[in-house]
Each structure stands twice: as C-alpha cells, then as structure tokens.
Design a protein around this motif. Structure first.
Motif, short mmCIF file in Angstrom:
data_model
loop_
_atom_site.label_atom_id
_atom_site.label_comp_id
_atom_site.label_asym_id
_atom_site.label_seq_id
_atom_site.Cartn_x
_atom_site.Cartn_y
_atom_site.Cartn_z
N LEU A 118 53.67 50.28 46.91
CA LEU A 118 52.38 50.11 47.66
C LEU A 118 51.33 50.73 47.00
CD1 LEU A 118 53.64 50.84 51.19
CD2 LEU A 118 53.10 48.67 50.17
N CYS A 119 51.56 51.97 46.17
CA CYS A 119 50.37 52.77 45.64
C CYS A 119 50.00 52.34 44.16
CB CYS A 119 50.38 54.33 45.61
SG CYS A 119 51.02 55.05 47.34
N PHE A 120 50.88 51.72 43.37
CA PHE A 120 50.65 51.73 42.00
C PHE A 120 50.71 49.80 41.97
CE2 PHE A 120 52.24 55.68 42.21
CZ PHE A 120 51.31 56.38 41.85
N SER A 121 50.32 48.91 42.83
CA SER A 121 50.43 47.67 42.63
C SER A 121 49.42 47.34 41.56
CB SER A 121 50.30 46.71 43.99
OG SER A 121 49.03 47.18 44.48
N GLN A 122 49.49 46.10 41.10
CA GLN A 122 48.64 45.70 40.05
C GLN A 122 47.55 44.67 40.52
OE1 GLN A 122 50.17 44.84 36.29
NE2 GLN A 122 51.70 46.39 36.21
N GLU A 123 47.78 44.42 41.57
CA GLU A 123 46.72 43.37 42.24
C GLU A 123 45.37 44.26 42.57
OE1 GLU A 123 45.91 41.01 46.08
OE2 GLU A 123 48.31 40.89 45.55
N THR A 124 44.33 43.64 41.90
CA THR A 124 42.91 44.00 42.14
C THR A 124 42.19 43.16 43.02
OG1 THR A 124 42.08 43.30 40.21
CG2 THR A 124 42.97 45.40 40.12
N GLY A 125 42.14 43.32 44.26
CA GLY A 125 41.22 42.55 45.18
C GLY A 125 39.74 42.84 45.53
N SER A 126 39.01 42.34 46.32
CA SER A 126 37.84 42.61 46.69
C SER A 126 37.99 43.84 47.48
CB SER A 126 37.22 41.47 47.49
OG SER A 126 37.19 40.32 46.62
N LYS A 127 37.21 44.95 47.50
CA LYS A 127 36.90 46.00 48.52
C LYS A 127 35.68 46.35 48.57
CE LYS A 127 37.88 49.20 44.73
NZ LYS A 127 38.78 50.15 44.41
N VAL A 128 35.48 47.00 49.90
CA VAL A 128 34.21 47.39 50.38
C VAL A 128 34.34 49.33 50.26
CG1 VAL A 128 32.55 47.79 52.17
CG2 VAL A 128 33.56 45.72 51.91
N THR A 187 21.23 55.45 41.70
CA THR A 187 21.67 54.83 42.97
C THR A 187 22.34 55.86 43.82
OG1 THR A 187 23.88 54.26 42.06
CG2 THR A 187 22.01 52.48 42.27
N GLY A 188 21.68 56.10 44.86
CA GLY A 188 22.02 57.34 45.76
C GLY A 188 23.05 56.76 46.66
N PRO A 189 23.19 57.45 47.68
CA PRO A 189 24.25 56.96 49.00
C PRO A 189 24.22 55.39 49.19
CG PRO A 189 22.95 59.00 49.69
CD PRO A 189 22.45 58.36 48.55
N ASN A 190 25.61 54.85 49.28
CA ASN A 190 25.44 53.43 49.37
C ASN A 190 26.73 52.86 49.69
OD1 ASN A 190 27.27 52.62 47.12
ND2 ASN A 190 25.72 53.84 46.14
N VAL A 191 26.68 51.70 50.18
CA VAL A 191 27.91 50.69 50.59
C VAL A 191 28.10 49.91 49.52
CG1 VAL A 191 28.97 49.57 52.10
CG2 VAL A 191 27.63 51.30 52.98
N SER A 192 29.35 49.63 48.95
CA SER A 192 29.31 48.68 47.84
C SER A 192 30.68 47.69 48.05
CB SER A 192 29.58 49.27 46.34
OG SER A 192 30.64 50.01 46.40
N PHE A 193 30.42 46.59 47.32
CA PHE A 193 31.43 45.61 47.51
C PHE A 193 31.77 45.16 46.24
CE2 PHE A 193 32.38 41.08 47.42
CZ PHE A 193 33.50 40.98 48.42
N THR A 194 32.97 45.02 45.88
CA THR A 194 33.48 44.70 44.34
C THR A 194 34.39 43.54 44.49
OG1 THR A 194 33.33 47.01 43.74
CG2 THR A 194 34.36 45.63 42.28
N HIS A 195 33.94 42.70 43.70
CA HIS A 195 34.99 41.47 43.57
C HIS A 195 35.08 41.22 42.16
CE1 HIS A 195 36.95 37.89 44.64
NE2 HIS A 195 36.18 37.17 43.97
N LYS A 196 36.16 41.14 41.25
CA LYS A 196 36.48 41.03 40.06
C LYS A 196 35.27 41.76 39.32
CE LYS A 196 38.41 36.56 40.81
NZ LYS A 196 38.49 35.10 40.61
N GLY A 197 34.53 41.12 38.42
CA GLY A 197 33.74 41.86 37.72
C GLY A 197 32.37 42.29 38.15
N LEU A 198 32.01 41.91 39.35
CA LEU A 198 30.80 41.84 40.04
C LEU A 198 30.82 42.95 41.27
CD1 LEU A 198 27.95 40.77 40.46
CD2 LEU A 198 28.96 39.27 42.22
N LYS A 199 29.76 43.85 41.29
CA LYS A 199 29.66 44.82 42.29
C LYS A 199 28.37 44.75 42.77
CE LYS A 199 30.26 49.64 42.79
NZ LYS A 199 30.67 50.82 42.05
N LEU A 200 28.06 44.41 44.43
CA LEU A 200 26.94 44.31 45.05
C LEU A 200 26.74 45.76 45.76
CD1 LEU A 200 27.24 40.76 46.48
CD2 LEU A 200 25.90 41.64 44.36
N ILE A 201 25.48 46.43 45.48
CA ILE A 201 25.31 47.56 46.25
C ILE A 201 24.08 47.65 47.01
CG2 ILE A 201 25.09 50.08 45.76
CD1 ILE A 201 26.18 49.74 43.07
N ALA A 202 24.20 48.09 48.52
CA ALA A 202 23.09 48.29 49.22
C ALA A 202 23.13 49.65 49.54
CB ALA A 202 23.36 47.52 50.65
#
Length: 129
Positions: free
Chosen positions: A15-25, A48-63
C-alpha cells in the motif's frame, strides 16, 4: 504469529510503496516556485505561498497566495512611494516540468488620483522542485 507479521508487512509495503502515480490534490505552504512578471505598468517577483495544488502526470495547477515584491515607479506629484514595495496577491499557477506560467491579481489601494482596483497580470517562472 510469524506468518501473520509477514502478511501484515507485505500488505503495508504494497500500500505504501506502490508504483502507480495518480492525480492528487495537496495543500502546502511553499512549492519552491519563483515567478517574475508584469502587472499594472510594473514588474513583480514572487514566490508561491500557501496554496492548494492539483497534480496530474507532468502538470501541476496551483491556486493560492503570492507574497511578492512589486517594482513600479510612482508618477504622482508631491511625495512619492518607494519603487519596491512588498505586496500580497492571489492567483493561479500552472507548472509543466520546471516552467511555471502564472496569472496573478493584485489590489491597488485608493489614492488621491485613482480609485482602488484589482489588477491582473501575467508571469513566467521556474520551479526548483
């Protein structure tokens, strides 16, 4: 008992060291991104200061919030402000690989010459992470 511990160890490691990298907030206080750009006839440099980010593959969106230094010459008559001022903005940042594109908004307070207003800008930067 020994077999139970082995089974629990294998389950936890799976569970901890699985190799799948999915999207995450994710929420964070600093992402290691430096951006320089243009807003309201002046330049800004921010991290960039305090934020919420969404990562999917090579793209990261930050607000989030953007602690900045704004560099803008004061053209008013009489007493003038410093050309470099600290400022807090907000905005959206997109990071692809190590390149960051940012759309910040900053609030300019009311002065004797003009009303207070939100100003939108654009910036380009680099991600150290």
């Amino acid at each position: 008992m020994k077999n139970c511990l082995y089974a629990a160890g294998i389950l936890i490691s799976g569970l901890c060291f699985s190799q799948e990298t999915g999207s995450k907030v994710k929420a964070s206080f600093f992402d290691g991104i430096v951006v320089a750009g243009y807003v309201d006839h002046g330049v800004f440099i921010n991290f960039t200061g305090p934020n919420v980010s969404f990562t999917h593959k090579g793209l990261k969106l930050i607000a989030g919030m953007l602690p900045s230094l704004r560099i803008k010459e004061d053209h008013s008559s009489g007493t003038k402000n410093s050309p470099v001022t600290p400022n807090l903005g907000a905005g959206i940042t997109a990071v692809y690989k190590k390149i960051a594109l940012q759309i910040p908004v900053y609030y300019n307070t009311k002065t004797a010459a003009e009303n207070g207003a939100w100003k939108i800008g654009i910036g380009l930067g680099y991600s150290f992470r």
